[in-house]
Design an enzyme around this catalytic site. Structure first.
Site, short mmCIF file in Angstrom:
data_model
loop_
_atom_site.label_atom_id
_atom_site.label_comp_id
_atom_site.label_asym_id
_atom_site.label_seq_id
_atom_site.Cartn_x
_atom_site.Cartn_y
_atom_site.Cartn_z
N GLY A 131 6.50 3.55 -2.46
CA GLY A 131 7.78 3.00 -2.91
C GLY A 131 8.61 2.47 -1.76
N GLU B 198 12.85 -2.71 -3.17
CA GLU B 198 14.02 -2.45 -4.02
C GLU B 198 14.57 -3.80 -4.49
OE1 GLU B 198 16.83 0.29 -2.35
OE2 GLU B 198 15.25 1.57 -1.52
N ASN C 297 17.17 -5.40 -3.95
CA ASN C 297 17.79 -6.23 -2.90
C ASN C 297 16.91 -6.34 -1.66
OD1 ASN C 297 18.20 -3.45 -2.12
ND2 ASN C 297 19.47 -4.28 -0.48
N ALA C 298 15.79 -5.61 -1.62
CA ALA C 298 15.01 -5.52 -0.37
C ALA C 298 13.54 -5.70 -0.66
CB ALA C 298 15.26 -4.16 0.31
N SER D 125 11.12 -8.84 1.05
CA SER D 125 10.63 -9.17 2.39
C SER D 125 11.46 -8.47 3.47
CB SER D 125 10.67 -10.69 2.60
OG SER D 125 9.67 -11.31 1.80
N THR E 121 3.21 -0.43 -7.78
CA THR E 121 1.85 -0.30 -8.32
C THR E 121 1.52 1.18 -8.51
OG1 THR E 121 1.28 -2.29 -7.12
CG2 THR E 121 -0.56 -0.96 -7.92
N HIS F 97 -14.53 -25.89 -13.58
CA HIS F 97 -14.75 -25.57 -14.99
C HIS F 97 -14.04 -26.54 -15.94
CE1 HIS F 97 -16.32 -21.77 -13.40
NE2 HIS F 97 -16.68 -21.41 -14.61
N GLU G 127 2.22 -6.69 -0.57
CA GLU G 127 2.12 -6.12 0.78
C GLU G 127 2.49 -7.15 1.86
OE1 GLU G 127 -0.87 -3.22 1.40
OE2 GLU G 127 -0.87 -2.63 -0.70
N THR H 68 4.45 -11.25 1.77
CA THR H 68 4.09 -12.62 1.38
C THR H 68 3.37 -13.33 2.54
OG1 THR H 68 6.17 -13.45 2.25
CG2 THR H 68 6.16 -12.81 -0.09
N1 CAA Z 1 3.98 -0.73 12.96
C1 CAA Z 1 4.87 0.13 13.52
N2 CAA Z 1 6.15 -0.22 13.78
C2 CAA Z 1 6.54 -1.47 13.47
C3 CAA Z 1 5.66 -2.41 12.88
C4 CAA Z 1 4.33 -1.99 12.64
N3 CAA Z 1 3.44 -2.83 12.09
N4 CAA Z 1 6.31 -3.55 12.68
C5 CAA Z 1 7.56 -3.36 13.12
N5 CAA Z 1 7.69 -2.11 13.61
C6 CAA Z 1 8.88 -1.51 14.21
C7 CAA Z 1 9.40 -2.38 15.36
O1 CAA Z 1 8.78 -2.04 16.57
C8 CAA Z 1 10.87 -2.03 15.38
O2 CAA Z 1 11.06 -0.83 16.07
P1 CAA Z 1 12.44 -0.51 16.91
O3 CAA Z 1 13.51 -0.34 15.91
O4 CAA Z 1 12.11 0.73 17.65
O5 CAA Z 1 12.67 -1.71 17.80
C9 CAA Z 1 11.19 -1.78 13.92
O6 CAA Z 1 9.94 -1.48 13.27
C10 CAA Z 1 11.80 -2.98 13.24
O7 CAA Z 1 10.94 -4.08 13.45
P2 CAA Z 1 11.43 -5.58 13.17
O8 CAA Z 1 12.66 -5.85 13.99
O9 CAA Z 1 10.25 -6.47 13.35
O10 CAA Z 1 11.86 -5.47 11.65
P3 CAA Z 1 12.37 -6.57 10.63
O11 CAA Z 1 13.51 -6.01 9.88
O12 CAA Z 1 12.57 -7.89 11.33
O13 CAA Z 1 11.15 -6.67 9.59
C11 CAA Z 1 9.09 -7.50 8.76
C12 CAA Z 1 9.87 -7.03 9.97
C13 CAA Z 1 7.69 -7.81 9.29
C14 CAA Z 1 9.68 -8.75 8.15
C15 CAA Z 1 9.02 -6.36 7.71
O14 CAA Z 1 10.26 -6.14 7.13
C16 CAA Z 1 8.00 -6.64 6.62
O15 CAA Z 1 6.81 -6.43 6.81
N6 CAA Z 1 8.48 -7.09 5.42
C17 CAA Z 1 7.60 -7.22 4.27
C18 CAA Z 1 7.58 -5.94 3.49
C19 CAA Z 1 6.37 -5.82 2.60
O16 CAA Z 1 5.25 -6.07 3.02
N7 CAA Z 1 6.60 -5.37 1.40
C20 CAA Z 1 5.54 -5.11 0.46
C21 CAA Z 1 5.81 -3.81 -0.24
S1 CAA Z 1 4.52 -2.97 -1.03
C22 CAA Z 1 3.96 -3.92 -2.32
O17 CAA Z 1 3.60 -5.03 -2.14
C23 CAA Z 1 3.90 -3.37 -3.69
C24 CAA Z 1 2.85 -2.38 -3.91
O18 CAA Z 1 2.97 -1.51 -4.77
C25 CAA Z 1 1.64 -2.43 -3.10
#
Ligand code: CAA
Length: 378
Positions: free
Chosen positions: A123, A126, A128-129, A131, A157, A338, A363, A365
């Site tokens: 989970g 949300e 508002n949240a 990407s 899921t 097709h 997971e 976009t």
């Molecule tokens: N592993 C570990 N730490 C990480 C990381 C990773 N892969 N990526 C970032 N971090 C850490 C950074 O080092 C940073 O740490 P500090 O605060 O210590 O500096 C912190 O996390 C914040 O990183 P960013 O500044 O890069 O964060 P951001 O707010 O700019 O977001 C983002 C980055 C890549 C856009 C991220 O928000 C993201 O991946 N968004 C997409 C979310 C997503 O994939 N959602 C899908 C949900 S699940 C789903 O699809 C439904 C289901 O049921 C399967």
């Protein structure tokens, strides 16, 4: 060509046989009935598929990641809905507990999840949240030795079938971004935790999804995963593994598109000869095959880096980005080959087309994958 070990080939064959004999006859039922999905789940659990890559001490088969991904790929060739169910359960569901849990949390939660007696969900998203995953508003307030959660999670899921949820909630009210998030293990059945039906979706219609509503849900302090404020990193780390898995699912759907297109192009005759005699069709098939092969390499390369304990975040995003977009292109071409029939429910390519779109969204976009890759490059 990716070379597989004998063990990997044997898992691949086992899952291929299972998908053909158990899932294929039930595909339409799974698309319409959650109970049919659960019946398949129980059979996958009996085969040991629900925790393949986890250690034997928790009930897993201790395989490598490639073996697990081969399983996802084989399932996705027949039913993307089944593949995404296992993918979410295994990577983003179980993995955070396995990687970040205390030994007590692992002993309590891993055996029933790995055996498939229980299902896991994740989970994060949300209203508002999406990407911008660090901006979730769900709160977790520390009260008398436990946490009280309030908020909601959408597009989750496995939400009705799962018993164990890992989810983020904001423990630090004064920090509105990712720094205020912590991760929790929440069990279904606690007071105030309600799962609502999700909106109807375009594809993966057999997968279970819904909205989680949390109203004064009491969670023991022991169910904090990792430390306070570590939630975002735990979830990003788990998503790295999840993205390779969605890459493997994309690969499976794309391979089904190619296999069905080859068959149809060989059978269907127009202008006095099979479609496969036309160069316009041959070029489509060739492009699909090349893109699939490239996706396979990216997906298994990312998995091998993970197993070798090397950084794999960039490669996971590359694998997911390429495989999902190649999958969408393959599905588009499969429908095109097709013709009008591809637009009807009489042929599975109609379902592949709808299922393929989800791989570019879940997971993270495609745009988020590009952002992750670019940040690594820069
Ligand atoms: N592993 C570990 N730490 C990480 C990381 C990773 N892969 N990526 C970032 N971090 C850490 C950074 O080092 C940073 O740490 P500090 O605060 O210590 O500096 C912190 O996390 C914040 O990183 P960013 O500044 O890069 O964060 P951001 O707010 O700019 O977001 C983002 C980055 C890549 C856009 C991220 O928000 C993201 O991946 N968004 C997409 C979310 C997503 O994939 N959602 C899908 C949900 S699940 C789903 O699809 C439904 C289901 O049921 C399967």
């Amino acid at each position: 060509m990716v070379f597989l070990s004998d063990e990997q080939k044997s898992i691949q064959q086992m899952v291929r046989d299972f998908a053909e004999t158990e899932i294929r006859p039930a595909v339409q039922d799974i698309e319409q009935d959650r109970q049919a999905l659960w019946s398949i789940w129980e059979k996958m659990a009996a085969l040991g598929l629900t925790g393949l890559q986890f250690p034997e001490e928790y009930g897993g088969a201790a395989t490598d990641s490639v073996s697990y991904l081969l399983a996802i790929e084989e399932l996705a060739k027949v039913s993307a809905s089944v593949a995404v169910t296992l993918s979410v359960h295994t990577t983003v569901g179980i993995l955070p507990i396995y990687e970040w849990g205390t030994e007590a949390q692992k002993q309590k939660y891993l055996p029933p999840l790995i055996s498939g007696q229980k299902m896991a969900a994740f989970g994060l998203t949300e209203p508002n949240a999406g990407s911008d995953a660090g901006r979730g508003l769900t709160r977790a307030d520390a009260v008398n030795g436990h946490y009280v959660l309030n908020g909601s999670k959408i597009f989750i899921t496995n939400s009705h079938l799962a018993d164990i949820f890992v989810m983020t909630a904001r423990t630090e009210r004064d920090l509105p971004d990712h720094k205020g998030l912590s991760a929790f293990i929440v069990e279904k059945g606690v007071n105030g935790f309600v799962v609502e039906e999700g909106d109807g979706k375009l594809g993966i219609q057999g997968s279970d999804w819904g909205t989680l509503v949390l109203e004064d849900v009491e969670v023991p302090a022991d169910n904090l995963l990792g430390t306070r404020q570590q939630g975002f990193k735990i979830f990003m780390n788990s998503l790295d593994a999840g993205r390779i898995s969605i890459g493997a699912m994309s690969l499976g759907i794309a391979e089904a598109c190619l296999a069905d297109s080859l068959k149809y192009a060989g059978e269907r005759r127009q202008f006095g000869k099979p479609l496969s005699d036309f160069q316009a069709i041959q070029f489509k098939l060739a492009d699909m095959a090349v893109e699939i092969e490239a996706a396979r390499h990216l997906v298994y390369h990312a998995a091998q880096l993970k197993d070798a304990g090397k950084p794999f975040s960039k490669e996971a995003s590359m694998a997911k980005l390429w495989a999902s977009e190649a999958c969408m292109r393959a599905a588009d071409q499969a429908v095109q080959i097709h013709g009008g029939y591809g637009y009807t429910k009489d042929f599975p390519v109609e379902r592949y087309f709808r299922d393929a779109k989800c791989t570019e969204l879940v997971e993270g976009t495609s745009q988020i994958q590009r952002l992750v890759i670019a940040r690594h490059l820069l």
